[in-house]
Motif scaffolding. Structure first.
Motif, PDB file in Angstrom:
ATOM      1  N   UNK A  89       0.991  -1.048   0.014  1.00  0.00           N
ATOM      2  CA  UNK A  89      -0.066  -0.009  -0.223  1.00  0.00           C
ATOM      3  C   UNK A  89       0.881   1.318   0.076  1.00  0.00           C
ATOM      4  N   UNK A  90       0.736   2.036  -1.076  1.00  0.00           N
ATOM      5  CA  UNK A  90       1.466   3.518  -0.867  1.00  0.00           C
ATOM      6  C   UNK A  90       0.603   4.355  -0.052  1.00  0.00           C
ATOM      7  N   UNK A  91       1.400   4.937   0.877  1.00  0.00           N
ATOM      8  CA  UNK A  91       0.864   5.825   1.860  1.00  0.00           C
ATOM      9  C   UNK A  91       1.484   7.355   1.782  1.00  0.00           C
ATOM     10  N   UNK A  92       0.644   8.123   1.476  1.00  0.00           N
ATOM     11  CA  UNK A  92       0.999   9.368   1.341  1.00  0.00           C
ATOM     12  C   UNK A  92       0.471  10.414   2.573  1.00  0.00           C
ATOM     13  N   UNK A  93       1.313  11.036   3.509  1.00  0.00           N
ATOM     14  CA  UNK A  93       0.737  11.593   4.505  1.00  0.00           C
ATOM     15  C   UNK A  93       1.246  13.060   4.370  1.00  0.00           C
ATOM     16  N   UNK A  94       0.368  13.974   4.407  1.00  0.00           N
ATOM     17  CA  UNK A  94       0.593  15.489   4.306  1.00  0.00           C
ATOM     18  C   UNK A  94      -0.145  16.070   5.630  1.00  0.00           C
ATOM     19  N   UNK A 140      -4.110  16.834   9.098  1.00  0.00           N
ATOM     20  CA  UNK A 140      -3.441  15.583   8.437  1.00  0.00           C
ATOM     21  C   UNK A 140      -4.466  15.048   7.471  1.00  0.00           C
ATOM     22  N   UNK A 141      -3.689  14.601   6.142  1.00  0.00           N
ATOM     23  CA  UNK A 141      -4.415  14.100   5.344  1.00  0.00           C
ATOM     24  C   UNK A 141      -3.769  12.935   4.969  1.00  0.00           C
ATOM     25  N   UNK A 142      -4.015  11.791   5.025  1.00  0.00           N
ATOM     26  CA  UNK A 142      -3.316  10.329   4.768  1.00  0.00           C
ATOM     27  C   UNK A 142      -4.109   9.607   3.601  1.00  0.00           C
ATOM     28  N   UNK A 143      -3.404   9.389   2.495  1.00  0.00           N
ATOM     29  CA  UNK A 143      -3.935   8.772   1.329  1.00  0.00           C
ATOM     30  C   UNK A 143      -3.206   7.255   1.458  1.00  0.00           C
ATOM     31  N   UNK A 144      -4.184   6.141   1.572  1.00  0.00           N
ATOM     32  CA  UNK A 144      -3.533   4.760   1.438  1.00  0.00           C
ATOM     33  C   UNK A 144      -4.202   4.429   0.140  1.00  0.00           C
ATOM     34  N   UNK A 163      -8.519  -5.064   3.086  1.00  0.00           N
ATOM     35  CA  UNK A 163      -8.144  -4.250   3.942  1.00  0.00           C
ATOM     36  C   UNK A 163      -9.150  -3.813   4.829  1.00  0.00           C
ATOM     37  N   UNK A 164     -10.403  -3.351   4.300  1.00  0.00           N
ATOM     38  CA  UNK A 164     -11.246  -2.767   4.815  1.00  0.00           C
ATOM     39  C   UNK A 164     -12.056  -4.189   5.745  1.00  0.00           C
ATOM     40  N   UNK A 165     -12.183  -5.013   4.853  1.00  0.00           N
ATOM     41  CA  UNK A 165     -12.554  -6.542   5.741  1.00  0.00           C
ATOM     42  C   UNK A 165     -11.910  -6.933   6.760  1.00  0.00           C
ATOM     43  N   UNK A 166     -10.534  -6.662   6.896  1.00  0.00           N
ATOM     44  CA  UNK A 166      -9.728  -7.108   8.027  1.00  0.00           C
ATOM     45  C   UNK A 166      -9.648  -5.991   9.210  1.00  0.00           C
ATOM     46  N   UNK A 167     -10.538  -4.866   8.890  1.00  0.00           N
ATOM     47  CA  UNK A 167     -10.389  -3.910   9.992  1.00  0.00           C
ATOM     48  C   UNK A 167      -9.130  -2.949   9.912  1.00  0.00           C
ATOM     49  N   UNK A 168      -8.656  -2.898   8.788  1.00  0.00           N
ATOM     50  CA  UNK A 168      -7.453  -2.018   8.761  1.00  0.00           C
ATOM     51  C   UNK A 168      -7.564  -0.552   9.212  1.00  0.00           C
ATOM     52  N   UNK A 169      -8.770  -0.221   9.000  1.00  0.00           N
ATOM     53  CA  UNK A 169      -9.211   1.423   9.522  1.00  0.00           C
ATOM     54  C   UNK A 169      -9.843   1.466  10.621  1.00  0.00           C
TER      55      UNK A 169
END
Length: 163
Positions: A103-108, A118-122, A133-139
């Motif tokens: 997963x590319x993670x961009x944090x601004x 803060x804005x994070x794009x996963x 990722x959503x199904x396993x509860x990543x967020x």
């Protein structure tokens, strides 16, 4: 933060087929938020799960890498792609060493009044990877994690966080 200076609630947005966008404000300037988000001594104090973080390494430079471990439960690791302190970082996150996907993670971090937005794009490789990722509860639990970060910033002296 809104015009009154209070923290806006966490936002999690599914955008397009592959992105999850996380937005949160903090009552502290970007330099302090950056330090707490990138200092291996501070990260375990706020980035927690059911398991305790047992390892936290970060070589914060392009071509550097990071590794976060929670005992035998799981770990994230990967390369750091870009760093523009104290406002921007991009890295690739591999779950449990699976370098076949990432997963590319961009944090601004943007100054907003006396605080930070803060804005994070996963960005996942495809719609299926994001759905998994959503199904396993990543967020799940992001509210608690970023509330702990805000609390750490509030309780820690300016000298400790700022440098």
């Amino acid at each position: 933060m809104n015009k009154t200076g209070s923290i806006e609630p966490l936002q999690i947005i599914h955008e397009g087929d592959t992105d999850i966008i996380v937005r949160r404000s903090f009552n502290h300037p970007p330099e302090r938020v950056w330090r707490a988000m990138t200092d291996p001594k501070l990260i375990p104090r706020w980035m927690a799960s059911v398991d305790t973080m047992t390892r936290c390494d970060m070589d914060l430079r392009p071509s550097g890498s990071f590794r976060y471990e929670w005992g035998d439960a799981f770990y994230f690791s990967g390369p750091i792609l870009a760093v523009e302190e104290p406002h921007h970082m991009m890295h690739v996150e591999h779950f449990n060493g699976d370098t076949g996907s990432g997963t590319t993670v961009i944090t601004d971090l943007a100054a907003r009044g006396t605080g930070t937005r803060m804005t994070i794009v996963m960005r996942y490789s495809n719609a299926e990877a994001r759905a998994a990722a959503i199904d396993i509860g990543m967020t799940d639990g992001f509210d608690e994690v970023y509330d702990r970060l805000e609390a750490l910033l509030a309780e820690t002296s300016h000298a400790t966080i700022a440098g």
